[in-house]
Design an enzyme around this catalytic site. Structure first.
Site, PDB file in Angstrom:
ATOM      1  N   HIS A   1      -1.758  -1.356  10.009  1.00 35.61           N
ATOM      2  CA  HIS A   1      -1.698  -0.459   8.847  1.00 35.61           C
ATOM      3  C   HIS A   1      -2.531   0.804   9.096  1.00 35.61           C
ATOM      4  CE1 HIS A   1      -2.068   1.234   4.825  1.00 35.61           C
ATOM      5  NE2 HIS A   1      -3.362   1.285   5.060  1.00 35.61           N
TER       6      HIS A   1
ATOM      7  N   HIS B   1      -1.889   5.584   8.967  1.00 31.18           N
ATOM      8  CA  HIS B   1      -2.767   6.715   8.652  1.00 31.18           C
ATOM      9  C   HIS B   1      -2.931   7.754   9.749  1.00 31.18           C
ATOM     10  CE1 HIS B   1      -4.337   5.401   4.754  1.00 31.18           C
ATOM     11  NE2 HIS B   1      -4.395   4.172   5.224  1.00 31.18           N
TER      12      HIS B   1
ATOM     13  N   GLU C   1      -2.160   6.809   0.265  1.00 26.42           N
ATOM     14  CA  GLU C   1      -1.530   5.497   0.443  1.00 26.42           C
ATOM     15  C   GLU C   1      -0.072   5.436  -0.011  1.00 26.42           C
ATOM     16  OE1 GLU C   1      -2.678   3.156   2.221  1.00 26.42           O
ATOM     17  OE2 GLU C   1      -4.859   3.423   2.233  1.00 26.42           O
TER      18      GLU C   1
ATOM     19  N   SER D   1       3.691   1.762   6.465  1.00 29.66           N
ATOM     20  CA  SER D   1       3.420   0.573   7.282  1.00 29.66           C
ATOM     21  C   SER D   1       4.006  -0.687   6.661  1.00 29.66           C
ATOM     22  CB  SER D   1       1.902   0.414   7.487  1.00 29.66           C
ATOM     23  OG  SER D   1       1.261   0.150   6.254  1.00 29.66           O
TER      24      SER D   1
END
Ligand code: PHE
Ligand code: FE
Length: 288
Positions: free
Chosen positions: A136, A141, A182, A201
């Site tokens: 993730h 990110h 997010e 993700s």
């Protein structure tokens, strides 16, 4: 000094990471040599699946930068990624044992250092993971940190976090992270695209965030975002849509102190409910 493990949202689950190896700032070594062959293979499978799913769904800035992650043949060495990232935007990635306290997190961001969890999920968690793991953090990110405007936004967020802590406004500021970094959507000439790492993700939410008619998609408005609560363990009922990273950066550049003062006494909004002033977007037609 031993760094304490961190749990989130009042969770009773034992923390996953080994915090005994963390330094004062909660960073640690990646210990790349300790990854096993099955872990490299699991990472490669996660990467391959997600690489297919992000086509036509992730924003261009994300897709263009994915190549900087070694294309997922094995777990990347963080130093290698950091070297490329440093050239692009001056960011670095640093290894951490897992979730870290807000304080330490904001400080790292303000120094243009992005913390990436060293442990990888188990094969049983292939489809769903309850707390952020290496996949993730890295896949979701790191690509956008190669974009200059987004890179500046992340640093500003870190500085803003330290300030919000002093003003007891973290609950408000955390919503901004949630609904942008997010779970953010972006409006492009080709239709809505995803830039939020939590969606990028996730195998299930990628398709749903763009095409499912059920969730609300609302044009980004700073005060609206700061007032909107969120769910941490289900698909989102509300997404916020930005016009571009420049808009996001500009709308968040102002001093939040008076905004906190104004909003803190006001009631929050439930996720999934439209308000009269919202600019609501429809779902996009399936594009894959
Ligand atoms: N401008 C914000 C403040 O004064 C800081 C911030 C920038 C917060 C970008 C989030 C994102 O607090
Ligand atoms: Fe994340």
């Amino acid at each position: 000094m031993t760094m304490v493990p961190v749990t989130y949202g009042g969770s009773r689950r034992p923390p996953r990471g080994d915090y005994s190896v963390a330094r004062q700032d909660y960073t640690c070594d990646q210990a790349w040599d300790s990854y096993t062959q099955p872990q490299h293979e699991l990472y490669a499978r996660l990467f391959a699946r997600q690489l297919r799913l992000v086509q036509g769904r992730a924003c261009d800035e994300f897709l263009r930068s994915l190549a900087n992650l070694d294309m997922g043949a094995r777990i990347p060495r963080f130093e290698h990624v950091s070297e490329r990232l440093g050239h692009a935007t001056g960011w670095q990635i640093v290894a951490v044992p897992g979730l870290i306290p807000e304080d330490a997190f904001f400080r790292l961001l303000s120094q243009r250092r992005f913390p990436v969890t060293v442990w990888l999920r188990t094969p049983e968690e292939f489809d769903y993971i309850v707390e952020p793991d290496l996949f993730h953090d890295l896949f979701g990110h790191v690509p956008l940190l190669f974009d200059p405007v987004f890179a500046d936004y992340m640093q500003a967020y870190g500085e803003g976090g330290l300030k919000a802590q002093r003003r007891n406004a973290l609950e408000l500021l955390a919503r901004l992270y949630w609904y942008t970094v997010e779970f953010g959507l972006i409006d492009t000439a080709l239709g809505l695209r995803v830039y939020g790492a939590g969606i990028l993700s996730s195998p299930g939410e990628l398709e749903r965030a763009l095409t499912d008619p059920a969730p609300l998609r609302i044009g980004f408005d700073l005060r609206r975002v700061l007032r909107t609560r969120y769910e941490i363990d289900d698909f989102q009922q509300t997404y916020f849509v930005i016009d571009g990273f420049a808009q996001l950066f500009e709308q968040t550049a102002q001093d939040f102190a008076p905004i906190y003062q104004q909003l803190l006494p006001l009631p929050s909004f439930a996720p999934g409910r439209a308000e009269p002033a919202d600019r609501v977007f429809g779902a996009t037609a399936s594009n894959c």
